[in-house]
Design an enzyme around this catalytic site. Structure first.
Site, PDB file in Angstrom:
ATOM      1  N   LYS A  29       0.350  11.387  -3.659  1.00 20.35           N
ATOM      2  CA  LYS A  29      -0.634  10.431  -4.156  1.00 20.35           C
ATOM      3  C   LYS A  29      -0.590  10.363  -5.682  1.00 20.35           C
ATOM      4  O   LYS A  29      -0.464  11.387  -6.356  1.00 20.35           O
ATOM      5  CB  LYS A  29      -2.023  10.855  -3.665  1.00 20.35           C
ATOM      6  N   SER A  86      -8.982   6.207  -0.757  1.00 19.04           N
ATOM      7  CA  SER A  86      -8.101   5.963  -1.880  1.00 19.04           C
ATOM      8  C   SER A  86      -6.670   6.453  -1.658  1.00 19.04           C
ATOM      9  O   SER A  86      -5.803   6.228  -2.509  1.00 19.04           O
ATOM     10  CB  SER A  86      -8.674   6.653  -3.128  1.00 19.04           C
ATOM     11  N   SER A 106     -11.248   9.420   2.008  1.00 19.63           N
ATOM     12  CA  SER A 106     -10.022   8.900   1.402  1.00 19.63           C
ATOM     13  C   SER A 106      -8.732   9.377   2.049  1.00 19.63           C
ATOM     14  O   SER A 106      -7.682   8.806   1.809  1.00 19.63           O
ATOM     15  CB  SER A 106      -9.995   9.239  -0.090  1.00 19.63           C
TER      16      SER A 106
END
Length: 483
Positions: A78, A153, A177
């Site tokens: 990420k 996210s 997320s």
């Protein structure tokens, strides 16, 4: 043979059998990204040259007889994790050129386990959305329907896995997320128990990477199989070597049970503050039916369950108090003025969020005490049950919505609009008390979109929901590549 959609476990076996090399796996993954990511936009920062070098080193190490958990396996990371030499922006334009001086602790652990890091995956601005778009890298699309979001996210990581861009990814979770993108993209993810995996270096730029204990937020694994989640969690789990790791060793207990028939499961499909969409309810029921068919003890109600409405309010208080504490002084004062105008009778989640943004320390302590009472309630519940099955969000993936006013957005649930951020209440069921939760695929909506559910387990007994996820994968099936 095409390797792109094979599990990390399968790739590791092939590498050990010399059926394929890491260089071959890496070249195939890079080719796949270069061909197919134009439509998805999952990989926002490519690091292909260093990936090929890492793959070559992995093959050399294996030739010398070395082996490790992820040796030679292509993975993604990420964007919010620090990787020395690559930008870490959290989607914020003012930090487009920021590059951290050292790797996040989890990036170091991936490297130590032999992983080949292909690059970074896209995120929303400041990691603060249930979608993944920003001005620097643009919009990530759901591989199942490009007009819809992959979630956020960690949406870039979920979209990458669903598209076959690497076997594993690491993300983070404070408002679902990890779990929401897994649910929207049809993959697996695990939100670990709060504090189980060190978070240093998963920090917004340009802040110094300190070994702090984050409130609510965790880092965790994402994969295309349940067994791969366990493989990656074993790499990620453990205290920060700068703090608790000086004195503590990791000793996760085994799963409470190995057979589906031995599990005692509470199944929830209704929340007092938001309806559950029909497609998600069907996914929950599909999992419940599989549990019953497998001989598990399944109940739909329990007086031991902590009050979900109160839990949602406490979660929103803790979540938004943390966000408000970082607001500039002038914006904070404007919020205080606005909150003072709220009616004392307004107990909606919208009002709860607004009040929490300007919490005093006294207010936060009161909310934190409520959290501890809920944790005590969960301990009682898990003396009678081994896991709780419930939704992750009320709907499958929704259409892209780039309205900058998150508080003003609306979410359509079976034709009825609801406040956009109210969908976070299901994520908060596990996040507020810091419980582990595993997201698993649970079928498709009538439109063909993935639907997932979460399996919540006892604190620091992460292997229990992970084992249940593995058993359910065998029973109802798991990841399927988008058609």
């Amino acid at each position: 043979m095409e390797w792109s959609f094979q599990s990390a476990e399968q790739l590791a076996s092939a590498l050990r059998a010399r059926a394929v090399s890491s260089v071959e796996l890496t070249d195939e993954a890079i080719g796949h990204i270069e061909r197919d990511d134009k439509a998805i936009n999952a990989i926002c920062v490519r690091d292909f040259d260093r990936a090929r070098e890492a793959a070559h080193r992995a093959d050399q190490a294996r030739a010398r007889g070395a082996d490790s958990a992820l040796l030679g396996i292509p993975v993604t990371v990420k964007e919010s994790y620090n990787i020395a030499g690559l930008p870490t922006t959290w989607g914020m334009p003012q930090f487009a050129d920021y590059s951290p001086p050292e790797d996040a602790v989890q990036v170091s652990r991936l490297a130590a386990a032999g992983a080949v890091m292909l690059g970074k995956t896209n995120v929303p601005l400041g990691l603060q959305d249930v979608q993944s778009f920003n001005e620097i890298y643009g919009t990530t699309n759901n591989p199942w329907d490009h007009a819809r979001t992959p979630g956020g996210s960690s949406g870039g990581s979920a979209a990458a896995l669903a598209s076959g861009f690497g076997a594993l990814s690491i993300g983070s979770d404070i408002g679902g997320s990890l779990r929401t993108p897994a649910h929207f993209c049809g993959i697996y993810a695990h939100k670990p128990t709060l504090g189980l995996a060190a978070t240093r270096g998963m920090v917004a730029p340009p802040a110094t990477a300190l070994p702090v204990d984050l409130d609510l937020a965790v880092v965790g694994p994402m994969a295309r199989t349940a067994r791969d989640l366990t493989l990656l969690l074993d790499v990620m789990a453990g205290p920060d070597p700068l703090t608790n790791g000086v004195a503590y060793d990791l000793a996760l207990p085994p799963s409470r049970h190995e057979r589906l028939a031995d599990f005692r499961v509470l199944v929830l499909d209704e929340h007092p503050l938001i309806p559950t969409g029909s497609a998600v309810r069907a996914g929950v029921n599909r999992v419940a039916d599989a549990l019953v068919e497998g001989g598990a003890q399944v109940r739909r109600h329990s007086s031991l369950l902590p009050d979900l409405a109160e839990a949602a309010a406490v979660y929103m208080q803790l979540l938004f108090a943390g966000a408000g504490a970082r607001f500039p002084a002038d914006a904070y004062e404007q919020l205080r003025t606005r909150v003072a105008q709220l009616s004392a009778d307004d107990r909606s989640l919208v009002a709860v969020r607004q009040r929490a943004l300007v919490f005093s320390h006294r207010d936060w302590l009161e909310a934190n005490n409520s959290r501890e009472l809920h944790r005590a309630g969960w301990r009682l519940l898990f003396a009678e049950f081994d896991a709780v099955v419930c939704p992750i969000t009320p709907t499958p993936a929704f259409a892209h919505d780039h309205d900058p006013d998150l508080l003003g957005r609306r979410l359509d649930i079976d034709g009825v609009d609801h406040p956009y951020l109210d969908q976070l209440v299901w994520a908060g069921v596990a996040t507020m008390p810091g419980l582990p939760a595993t997201a698993i695929p649970a079928g498709r909506s009538p439109e063909g979109l993935p639907v997932g559910v979460q399996l919540i387990g006892p604190q620091f007994e992460d292997r229990t929901p992970l084992r249940l996820a593995e058993l359910l994968e065998q029973k109802i099936g798991g990841f399927q590549a988008p058609r």
